[in-house]
Scaffold this motif. Structure first.
Motif, PDB file in Angstrom:
ATOM      1  N   CYS A 168      -3.748  11.750 -59.204  1.00  0.00           N
ATOM      2  CA  CYS A 168      -4.913  11.223 -59.916  1.00  0.00           C
ATOM      3  C   CYS A 168      -4.499  10.604 -61.245  1.00  0.00           C
ATOM      4  N   ARG A 169      -3.640  11.281 -61.970  1.00  0.00           N
ATOM      5  CA  ARG A 169      -3.162  10.765 -63.256  1.00  0.00           C
ATOM      6  C   ARG A 169      -2.454   9.425 -63.036  1.00  0.00           C
ATOM      7  N   TYR A 170      -1.621   9.354 -62.020  1.00  0.00           N
ATOM      8  CA  TYR A 170      -0.907   8.120 -61.706  1.00  0.00           C
ATOM      9  C   TYR A 170      -1.876   6.989 -61.389  1.00  0.00           C
ATOM     10  N   LEU A 171      -2.885   7.251 -60.558  1.00  0.00           N
ATOM     11  CA  LEU A 171      -3.838   6.205 -60.185  1.00  0.00           C
ATOM     12  C   LEU A 171      -4.643   5.719 -61.377  1.00  0.00           C
ATOM     13  N   ILE A 172      -5.039   6.631 -62.243  1.00  0.00           N
ATOM     14  CA  ILE A 172      -5.809   6.249 -63.422  1.00  0.00           C
ATOM     15  C   ILE A 172      -4.953   5.404 -64.367  1.00  0.00           C
ATOM     16  N   GLU A 173      -3.689   5.784 -64.529  1.00  0.00           N
ATOM     17  CA  GLU A 173      -2.810   5.041 -65.426  1.00  0.00           C
ATOM     18  C   GLU A 173      -2.395   3.695 -64.834  1.00  0.00           C
ATOM     19  N   ARG A 174      -2.197   3.627 -63.526  1.00  0.00           N
ATOM     20  CA  ARG A 174      -1.731   2.405 -62.869  1.00  0.00           C
ATOM     21  C   ARG A 174      -2.884   1.517 -62.445  1.00  0.00           C
ATOM     22  N   GLY A 175      -3.972   2.121 -62.040  1.00  0.00           N
ATOM     23  CA  GLY A 175      -5.081   1.384 -61.456  1.00  0.00           C
ATOM     24  C   GLY A 175      -5.233   1.829 -60.014  1.00  0.00           C
ATOM     25  N   SER A 176      -6.403   1.685 -59.476  1.00  0.00           N
ATOM     26  CA  SER A 176      -6.664   2.245 -58.158  1.00  0.00           C
ATOM     27  C   SER A 176      -6.115   1.416 -57.012  1.00  0.00           C
ATOM     28  N   THR A 177      -5.887   0.121 -57.234  1.00  0.00           N
ATOM     29  CA  THR A 177      -5.337  -0.723 -56.174  1.00  0.00           C
ATOM     30  C   THR A 177      -4.334  -1.689 -56.768  1.00  0.00           C
ATOM     31  N   LEU A 178      -3.577  -2.314 -55.921  1.00  0.00           N
ATOM     32  CA  LEU A 178      -2.637  -3.320 -56.407  1.00  0.00           C
ATOM     33  C   LEU A 178      -3.376  -4.536 -56.969  1.00  0.00           C
ATOM     34  N   ASN A 179      -4.611  -4.776 -56.517  1.00  0.00           N
ATOM     35  CA  ASN A 179      -5.394  -5.888 -57.026  1.00  0.00           C
ATOM     36  C   ASN A 179      -6.046  -5.576 -58.365  1.00  0.00           C
ATOM     37  N   ASN A 180      -5.976  -4.333 -58.779  1.00  0.00           N
ATOM     38  CA  ASN A 180      -6.540  -3.907 -60.058  1.00  0.00           C
ATOM     39  C   ASN A 180      -5.436  -3.197 -60.822  1.00  0.00           C
ATOM     40  N   PRO A 181      -4.600  -3.939 -61.521  1.00  0.00           N
ATOM     41  CA  PRO A 181      -3.388  -3.353 -62.098  1.00  0.00           C
ATOM     42  C   PRO A 181      -3.612  -2.298 -63.166  1.00  0.00           C
ATOM     43  N   HIS A 182      -4.813  -2.263 -63.766  1.00  0.00           N
ATOM     44  CA  HIS A 182      -5.035  -1.235 -64.791  1.00  0.00           C
ATOM     45  C   HIS A 182      -6.534  -0.993 -64.970  1.00  0.00           C
ATOM     46  N   ILE A 183      -6.901   0.259 -65.018  1.00  0.00           N
ATOM     47  CA  ILE A 183      -8.283   0.626 -65.327  1.00  0.00           C
ATOM     48  C   ILE A 183      -8.265   1.166 -66.749  1.00  0.00           C
ATOM     49  N   PRO A 184      -8.912   0.479 -67.680  1.00  0.00           N
ATOM     50  CA  PRO A 184      -8.875   0.950 -69.062  1.00  0.00           C
ATOM     51  C   PRO A 184      -9.635   2.269 -69.220  1.00  0.00           C
ATOM     52  N   GLY A 185      -9.193   3.086 -70.147  1.00  0.00           N
ATOM     53  CA  GLY A 185      -9.839   4.363 -70.405  1.00  0.00           C
ATOM     54  C   GLY A 185     -11.308   4.219 -70.755  1.00  0.00           C
ATOM     55  N   SER A 186     -11.673   3.085 -71.358  1.00  0.00           N
ATOM     56  CA  SER A 186     -13.065   2.852 -71.734  1.00  0.00           C
ATOM     57  C   SER A 186     -13.987   2.812 -70.511  1.00  0.00           C
ATOM     58  N   TYR A 187     -13.433   2.494 -69.349  1.00  0.00           N
ATOM     59  CA  TYR A 187     -14.223   2.469 -68.111  1.00  0.00           C
ATOM     60  C   TYR A 187     -14.834   3.839 -67.823  1.00  0.00           C
TER      61      TYR A 187
END
Length: 64
Positions: A20-39
């Motif tokens: 989970c930590r990895y996905l949050i830091e990397r992003g959930s998919t290859l098409n979404n390279p990063h999910i900002p913490g503000s999300y």
């Protein structure tokens, strides 16, 4: 594996947390390279009864 025939409950939880930590830091998919913490800023922080509360939130999202 930390047991002869698999993983202990505590080890499985550790693996899940790491993933989970990895996905949050990397992003959930290859098409979404990063999910900002503000999300996640307005999301409820689940601090007790994690599985039960998560099930409730998922169930509620399907009823909307």
């Amino acid at each position: 594996m930390d047991l002869e025939n698999g993983y202990s409950t505590s080890r499985m939880l550790e693996i899940l947390r790491d993933r989970c930590r990895y996905l949050i830091e990397r992003g959930s998919t290859l098409n979404n390279p990063h999910i900002p913490g503000s999300y996640f800023q307005d999301w409820e922080q689940i601090t007790v009864c994690h599985a039960e509360r998560l099930r409730e939130l998922v169930r509620d999202s399907f009823l909307r």
